[in-house]
Write a protein that holds these residues in place. Sequence first.
Motif, PDB file in Angstrom:
ATOM      1  N   HIS A  24       0.834  -1.200   0.000  1.00 23.43           N
ATOM      2  CA  HIS A  24       0.000   0.000   0.000  1.00 23.43           C
ATOM      3  C   HIS A  24       0.876   1.260   0.000  1.00 23.43           C
ATOM      4  CE1 HIS A  24      -3.063   2.911   0.904  1.00 23.43           C
ATOM      5  NE2 HIS A  24      -2.296   3.331   1.881  1.00 23.43           N
ATOM      6  N   CYS A  27       2.497   1.718  -3.467  1.00 22.97           N
ATOM      7  CA  CYS A  27       1.623   1.890  -4.629  1.00 22.97           C
ATOM      8  C   CYS A  27       0.532   2.945  -4.474  1.00 22.97           C
ATOM      9  CB  CYS A  27       0.965   0.560  -4.979  1.00 22.97           C
ATOM     10  SG  CYS A  27       2.145  -0.741  -5.339  1.00 22.97           S
ATOM     11  N   PHE A  28       0.016   3.134  -3.289  1.00 22.68           N
ATOM     12  CA  PHE A  28      -1.198   3.941  -3.151  1.00 22.68           C
ATOM     13  C   PHE A  28      -1.143   5.027  -2.090  1.00 22.68           C
ATOM     14  CE2 PHE A  28      -2.460  -0.208  -4.829  1.00 22.68           C
ATOM     15  CZ  PHE A  28      -3.064   0.188  -6.005  1.00 22.68           C
ATOM     16  N   ASN A  30      -0.169   7.971  -2.001  1.00 20.77           N
ATOM     17  CA  ASN A  30      -0.534   9.328  -2.437  1.00 20.77           C
ATOM     18  C   ASN A  30      -1.871   9.396  -3.169  1.00 20.77           C
ATOM     19  OD1 ASN A  30       1.848  10.418  -1.390  1.00 20.77           O
ATOM     20  ND2 ASN A  30       2.979   9.744  -3.196  1.00 20.77           N
ATOM     21  N   SER A  31      -2.617   8.317  -3.177  1.00 20.94           N
ATOM     22  CA  SER A  31      -3.907   8.307  -3.853  1.00 20.94           C
ATOM     23  C   SER A  31      -4.915   9.171  -3.094  1.00 20.94           C
ATOM     24  CB  SER A  31      -4.436   6.871  -3.947  1.00 20.94           C
ATOM     25  OG  SER A  31      -5.787   6.876  -4.372  1.00 20.94           O
ATOM     26  N   ASN A  33      -7.899   8.546  -2.840  1.00 17.19           N
ATOM     27  CA  ASN A  33      -8.908   7.637  -2.291  1.00 17.19           C
ATOM     28  C   ASN A  33      -8.503   7.005  -0.967  1.00 17.19           C
ATOM     29  OD1 ASN A  33     -10.577   8.039  -4.522  1.00 17.19           O
ATOM     30  ND2 ASN A  33      -9.474   6.486  -5.687  1.00 17.19           N
ATOM     31  N   ILE A  60      -7.468   1.674   1.105  1.00 22.39           N
ATOM     32  CA  ILE A  60      -8.115   1.876  -0.198  1.00 22.39           C
ATOM     33  C   ILE A  60      -9.414   1.089  -0.328  1.00 22.39           C
ATOM     34  CG2 ILE A  60      -7.862   1.353  -2.675  1.00 22.39           C
ATOM     35  CD1 ILE A  60      -6.242   3.700  -2.105  1.00 22.39           C
TER      36      ILE A  60
END
Length: 177
Positions: A24, A27-28, A30-31, A33, A60
Amino acid sequence: MNWQLMADRDDLTQTLEGVFADWHQRCFANSPNVHPGLSVEIRDLQKVQDWYLAYLLTPIALYRLAMPLKVPDIPLPEGWSAAARVNQPCTGLGPALSLKIPGVLGQGHLQYLPEIGHFLWQPLVQNLRRYPDAAAVFAAWEGVIDHRRKTRASMQEQQQCDRRDFLRRLMPAPREP
């Protein structure tokens, strides 16, 4: 092309939480969501036939996770061997594969992480920002499961009533003496 299975299954919950927390973050993180109040959690980890099943909560989404204990009778799609996936960028959902696991319906999306090998998962709840905490996410999912159980029970009851009505029409009415 064979499935890569998780070699070390000691402290499985802790291992999975660590691997998915790292995934996480890579990959995510800075998303837009991401739910900032949620962390990675594994719940209800259990062995069902040749699979480990669990719920995986990330900031997420909530997923149903299925990890094989032995190589399943599901061929890997082209480009999804461990060697082909090891240096690939993060993939949220891989190819959809048919699942034949008791208690898990439909299909799951193939995924590969070098630390744990190949696995399948089903996204269950997305857009977690509307939930205040992990307890609320799991409560919402339990509400979905409860609704499904009630719907199935109602459908079965309706089918039984329909059968009785159908059989009554086929059987002659009793004659009075």
